[in-house]
Design a protein around this motif. Structure first.
Motif, PDB file in Angstrom:
ATOM      1  N   GLY A   1       0.790  -1.209   0.000  1.00 10.78           N
ATOM      2  CA  GLY A   1       0.000   0.000   0.000  1.00 10.78           C
ATOM      3  C   GLY A   1       0.830   1.270   0.000  1.00 10.78           C
ATOM      4  N   SER A   2       2.158   1.156   0.002  1.00 13.15           N
ATOM      5  CA  SER A   2       3.010   2.338  -0.033  1.00 13.15           C
ATOM      6  C   SER A   2       2.781   3.095  -1.326  1.00 13.15           C
ATOM      7  CB  SER A   2       4.480   1.944   0.031  1.00 13.15           C
ATOM      8  OG  SER A   2       4.779   1.336   1.245  1.00 13.15           O
ATOM      9  N   ILE A   3       2.972   4.391  -1.279  1.00 12.92           N
ATOM     10  CA  ILE A   3       2.896   5.201  -2.484  1.00 12.92           C
ATOM     11  C   ILE A   3       4.320   5.435  -2.966  1.00 12.92           C
ATOM     12  CG2 ILE A   3       2.266   7.451  -3.443  1.00 12.92           C
ATOM     13  CD1 ILE A   3      -0.165   5.760  -2.736  1.00 12.92           C
ATOM     14  N   ILE A   4       4.557   5.141  -4.209  1.00 14.46           N
ATOM     15  CA  ILE A   4       5.858   5.373  -4.822  1.00 14.46           C
ATOM     16  C   ILE A   4       5.668   6.467  -5.857  1.00 14.46           C
ATOM     17  CG2 ILE A   4       7.639   4.397  -6.319  1.00 14.46           C
ATOM     18  CD1 ILE A   4       7.756   3.246  -3.545  1.00 14.46           C
ATOM     19  N   HIS A   5       6.461   7.521  -5.765  1.00 14.75           N
ATOM     20  CA  HIS A   5       6.450   8.549  -6.797  1.00 14.75           C
ATOM     21  C   HIS A   5       7.474   8.148  -7.835  1.00 14.75           C
ATOM     22  CE1 HIS A   5       6.171  12.294  -8.885  1.00 14.75           C
ATOM     23  NE2 HIS A   5       7.489  12.435  -8.805  1.00 14.75           N
ATOM     24  N   SER A   6       7.006   7.890  -9.031  1.00 12.03           N
ATOM     25  CA  SER A   6       7.881   7.467 -10.109  1.00 12.03           C
ATOM     26  C   SER A   6       8.301   8.701 -10.878  1.00 12.03           C
ATOM     27  CB  SER A   6       7.149   6.488 -11.024  1.00 12.03           C
ATOM     28  OG  SER A   6       6.680   5.396 -10.270  1.00 12.03           O
ATOM     29  N   GLY A   7       9.387   9.300 -10.465  1.00  9.05           N
ATOM     30  CA  GLY A   7       9.832  10.556 -11.064  1.00  9.05           C
ATOM     31  C   GLY A   7      10.662  10.333 -12.301  1.00  9.05           C
ATOM     32  N   GLY A   8      10.770  11.381 -13.094  1.00  6.22           N
ATOM     33  CA  GLY A   8      11.634  11.363 -14.258  1.00  6.22           C
ATOM     34  C   GLY A   8      10.948  10.813 -15.482  1.00  6.22           C
ATOM     35  N   GLY A   9      11.378  11.273 -16.613  1.00  6.26           N
ATOM     36  CA  GLY A   9      10.909  10.743 -17.882  1.00  6.26           C
ATOM     37  C   GLY A   9       9.500  11.142 -18.229  1.00  6.26           C
TER      38      GLY A   9
ATOM     39  N   MET B   1      22.017   4.009 -16.117  1.00  2.00           N
ATOM     40  CA  MET B   1      20.738   3.886 -15.413  1.00  2.00           C
ATOM     41  C   MET B   1      20.009   5.233 -15.328  1.00  2.00           C
ATOM     42  SD  MET B   1      20.305   0.682 -14.941  1.00  2.00           S
ATOM     43  CE  MET B   1      19.155   0.359 -13.594  1.00  2.00           C
ATOM     44  N   GLU B   2      20.735   6.334 -15.171  1.00  2.00           N
ATOM     45  CA  GLU B   2      20.084   7.653 -15.186  1.00  2.00           C
ATOM     46  C   GLU B   2      19.504   7.941 -16.567  1.00  2.00           C
ATOM     47  OE1 GLU B   2      23.024  10.361 -13.590  1.00  2.00           O
ATOM     48  OE2 GLU B   2      22.396   9.910 -11.510  1.00  2.00           O
ATOM     49  N   HIS B   3      20.208   7.534 -17.618  1.00  2.00           N
ATOM     50  CA  HIS B   3      19.679   7.693 -18.977  1.00  2.00           C
ATOM     51  C   HIS B   3      18.389   6.890 -19.151  1.00  2.00           C
ATOM     52  CE1 HIS B   3      19.463   8.068 -23.308  1.00  2.00           C
ATOM     53  NE2 HIS B   3      19.454   6.743 -23.403  1.00  2.00           N
ATOM     54  N   TYR B   4      18.419   5.616 -18.752  1.00  3.52           N
ATOM     55  CA  TYR B   4      17.219   4.780 -18.874  1.00  3.52           C
ATOM     56  C   TYR B   4      16.083   5.349 -18.042  1.00  3.52           C
ATOM     57  CZ  TYR B   4      20.429   1.338 -20.879  1.00  3.52           C
ATOM     58  OH  TYR B   4      21.365   0.702 -21.649  1.00  3.52           O
ATOM     59  N   HIS B   5      16.378   5.868 -16.866  1.00  4.68           N
ATOM     60  CA  HIS B   5      15.366   6.474 -16.005  1.00  4.68           C
ATOM     61  C   HIS B   5      14.747   7.694 -16.682  1.00  4.68           C
ATOM     62  CE1 HIS B   5      14.245   8.862 -12.242  1.00  4.68           C
ATOM     63  NE2 HIS B   5      13.429   7.826 -12.270  1.00  4.68           N
ATOM     64  N   ASN B   6      15.576   8.535 -17.303  1.00  4.60           N
ATOM     65  CA  ASN B   6      15.057   9.712 -18.002  1.00  4.60           C
ATOM     66  C   ASN B   6      14.183   9.325 -19.183  1.00  4.60           C
ATOM     67  OD1 ASN B   6      16.207  11.634 -16.316  1.00  4.60           O
ATOM     68  ND2 ASN B   6      18.114  11.686 -17.487  1.00  4.60           N
ATOM     69  N   VAL B   7      14.540   8.258 -19.874  1.00  2.00           N
ATOM     70  CA  VAL B   7      13.784   7.822 -21.051  1.00  2.00           C
ATOM     71  C   VAL B   7      12.520   7.058 -20.656  1.00  2.00           C
ATOM     72  CG1 VAL B   7      13.843   6.296 -23.073  1.00  2.00           C
ATOM     73  CG2 VAL B   7      15.800   7.761 -22.554  1.00  2.00           C
ATOM     74  N   LEU B   8      12.643   6.141 -19.691  1.00  2.00           N
ATOM     75  CA  LEU B   8      11.552   5.227 -19.360  1.00  2.00           C
ATOM     76  C   LEU B   8      10.688   5.675 -18.194  1.00  2.00           C
ATOM     77  CD1 LEU B   8      13.665   1.948 -19.578  1.00  2.00           C
ATOM     78  CD2 LEU B   8      12.067   2.819 -21.306  1.00  2.00           C
ATOM     79  N   GLY B   9      11.218   6.557 -17.339  1.00  2.00           N
ATOM     80  CA  GLY B   9      10.505   6.895 -16.110  1.00  2.00           C
ATOM     81  C   GLY B   9      10.736   5.804 -15.085  1.00  2.00           C
ATOM     82  N   GLY B  10       9.814   5.652 -14.160  1.00  2.00           N
ATOM     83  CA  GLY B  10       9.925   4.619 -13.148  1.00  2.00           C
ATOM     84  C   GLY B  10      10.654   5.103 -11.913  1.00  2.00           C
ATOM     85  N   LYS B  11      11.083   4.149 -11.100  1.00  2.00           N
ATOM     86  CA  LYS B  11      11.756   4.434  -9.831  1.00  2.00           C
ATOM     87  C   LYS B  11      13.159   3.859  -9.900  1.00  2.00           C
ATOM     88  CE  LYS B  11      11.153   3.959  -4.849  1.00  2.00           C
ATOM     89  NZ  LYS B  11      12.457   3.512  -4.472  1.00  2.00           N
TER      90      LYS B  11
END
Length: 169
Positions: free
Chosen positions: A13-21, A54-64
């Motif tokens: 039930g935790s809320i995860i903010h999926s930042g980026g991308g 991994m920062e590149h993939y995060h910027n492109v794909l989003g997610g956590k």
């Protein structure tokens, strides 16, 4: 949305903010309890470029994205800028990519820098999986106790690299 790779630090039930991308979202984590507690993910050795990749993939794909370095005792801690990445995980919509900077003493050859990671908490089952995959293959690191659990690396008889991680109970 179902999260198939439960982060160890989150509770149901935790809320995860999926930042980026472009696909950034805010959603509750819902865990499937009817699935086996073993998870499979690609594991990529970026040989010193894990943060950048991994920062590149995060910027492109989003997610956590989570990145960890080793402390002076080999235990994981949040990675700071400039740290070697011991373990990174990008999670989005049930997909997980795991990465590290690898071990400088054992540089990966082209074609050997990616493998599969199996992770879970059932020591007997994961030990049997490790032994079965090792049959006819090459063990690169036997199942060895680490500060975070137990880990082992091998290449199976088909040339596929595997990392087996057994989480501490």
């Amino acid at each position: 949305m179902w999260t198939f790779w439960p982060p160890s630090h989150s509770s149901p039930g935790s809320i995860i903010h999926s930042g980026g991308g472009p696909h950034a979202t805010r959603h509750p984590i819902q865990r499937r309890t009817d699935l086996a507690k073993i998870y499979l993910a690609p594991y990529i050795n970026f040989q010193g470029k894990a943060r950048e990749a991994m920062e590149h993939y995060h910027n492109v794909l989003g997610g956590k994205l989570e990145m960890f370095a080793a402390d002076e005792h080999g235990r994981p801690r949040p990675a700071s800028q400039g740290d070697r990445i011991m373990y990174a995980q990008l999670e989005l919509d049930g997909v997980v990519i795991v990465a590290s900077d690898g071990q400088p003493k054992y540089p990966a050859k082209v074609g050997e820098h990616i493998g599969l990671q199996i992770r879970g908490s059932d020591r007997a089952q994961l030990s049997a999986i490790f032994d079965g995959l090792a049959d006819g293959g090459q063990v690169k690191m036997p199942l060895t106790d680490q500060p975070w659990g137990t880990a082992g690396w091998l290449t199976d008889r088909f040339g596929i690299n595997w990392n087996i991680d057994i989480e501490k109970s």
